[in-house]
Design a protein around this motif. Structure first.
Motif, PDB file in Angstrom:
ATOM      1  N   PHE A  83       0.448   6.729  -6.860  1.00 51.41           N
ATOM      2  CA  PHE A  83      -0.639   7.667  -7.138  1.00 51.41           C
ATOM      3  C   PHE A  83      -0.213   9.103  -6.891  1.00 51.41           C
ATOM      4  O   PHE A  83      -0.548   9.996  -7.676  1.00 51.41           O
ATOM      5  N   GLU A  84       0.496   9.357  -5.815  1.00 49.36           N
ATOM      6  CA  GLU A  84       0.941  10.720  -5.510  1.00 49.36           C
ATOM      7  C   GLU A  84       1.845  11.265  -6.602  1.00 49.36           C
ATOM      8  O   GLU A  84       1.730  12.432  -6.987  1.00 49.36           O
ATOM      9  N   THR A  99      -2.380  17.988  -3.911  1.00 46.29           N
ATOM     10  CA  THR A  99      -3.388  17.516  -2.954  1.00 46.29           C
ATOM     11  C   THR A  99      -4.752  17.560  -3.634  1.00 46.29           C
ATOM     12  O   THR A  99      -4.907  18.139  -4.717  1.00 46.29           O
ATOM     13  N   LEU A 146       1.920   1.738  -3.607  1.00 49.49           N
ATOM     14  CA  LEU A 146       0.779   2.132  -4.425  1.00 49.49           C
ATOM     15  C   LEU A 146       0.402   3.584  -4.151  1.00 49.49           C
ATOM     16  O   LEU A 146       0.133   4.352  -5.081  1.00 49.49           O
ATOM     17  N   SER A 147       0.403   3.977  -2.886  1.00 49.62           N
ATOM     18  CA  SER A 147       0.094   5.355  -2.528  1.00 49.62           C
ATOM     19  C   SER A 147       1.120   6.318  -3.129  1.00 49.62           C
ATOM     20  O   SER A 147       0.756   7.366  -3.674  1.00 49.62           O
ATOM     21  N   ARG A 148       2.387   5.957  -3.048  1.00 45.29           N
ATOM     22  CA  ARG A 148       3.447   6.789  -3.624  1.00 45.29           C
ATOM     23  C   ARG A 148       3.284   6.892  -5.144  1.00 45.29           C
ATOM     24  O   ARG A 148       3.473   7.948  -5.732  1.00 45.29           O
ATOM     25  N   HIS A 189       0.808  -1.215   0.000  1.00 49.86           N
ATOM     26  CA  HIS A 189       0.000   0.000   0.000  1.00 49.86           C
ATOM     27  C   HIS A 189       0.845   1.270   0.000  1.00 49.86           C
ATOM     28  O   HIS A 189       0.459   2.279  -0.591  1.00 49.86           O
ATOM     29  N   ALA A 190       1.999   1.237   0.632  1.00 48.31           N
ATOM     30  CA  ALA A 190       2.864   2.420   0.647  1.00 48.31           C
ATOM     31  C   ALA A 190       3.368   2.711  -0.764  1.00 48.31           C
ATOM     32  O   ALA A 190       3.375   3.869  -1.208  1.00 48.31           O
ATOM     33  N   TYR A 196      -1.505  12.055  -9.335  1.00 48.61           N
ATOM     34  CA  TYR A 196      -1.816  13.381  -8.802  1.00 48.61           C
ATOM     35  C   TYR A 196      -0.693  14.384  -9.002  1.00 48.61           C
ATOM     36  O   TYR A 196      -0.872  15.570  -8.744  1.00 48.61           O
TER      37      TYR A 196
END
Length: 92
Positions: A34-35, A43, A30-32, A27-28, A39
């Protein structure tokens, strides 16, 4: 709804049903992803702020354009159609 079915090729190979395998995800990471890639470091506020301001601007312009018409309509409802015509004649 689109019906999903196995292809004849899949049935020949012995497949019985459609399957969506569960995959393990870090998850870390995957989150990175996406960021950084989706994105681009922004934010949610950064993403939605321009659209919000544009929508508010369009709404205010529309309000300014329709306000005089609404005032005329209120005058007609309150005093009848003759009062609106008399006001228009004074403006000429």
């Amino acid at each position: 709804m689109v019906p999903l079915a196995l292809s004849s090729e899949a049935m020949k190979r012995g497949a019985v049903r459609l399957d969506y395998p569960a995959i393990q995800v870090n998850h870390a990471n995957l989150s990175r992803f996406f960021e950084e890639w989706v994105y681009e470091g922004r934010t949610l506020g950064d993403i939605f702020r321009p659209g919000f301001y544009l929508g508010m601007g369009v709404m205010l312009i529309g309000l300014c354009l329709t306000w005089p018409q609404d005032l005329k309509a209120q005058e007609v409802l309150a005093h009848g159609p003759q009062s609106a015509r008399a006001g228009d004649a004074d403006a000429l």
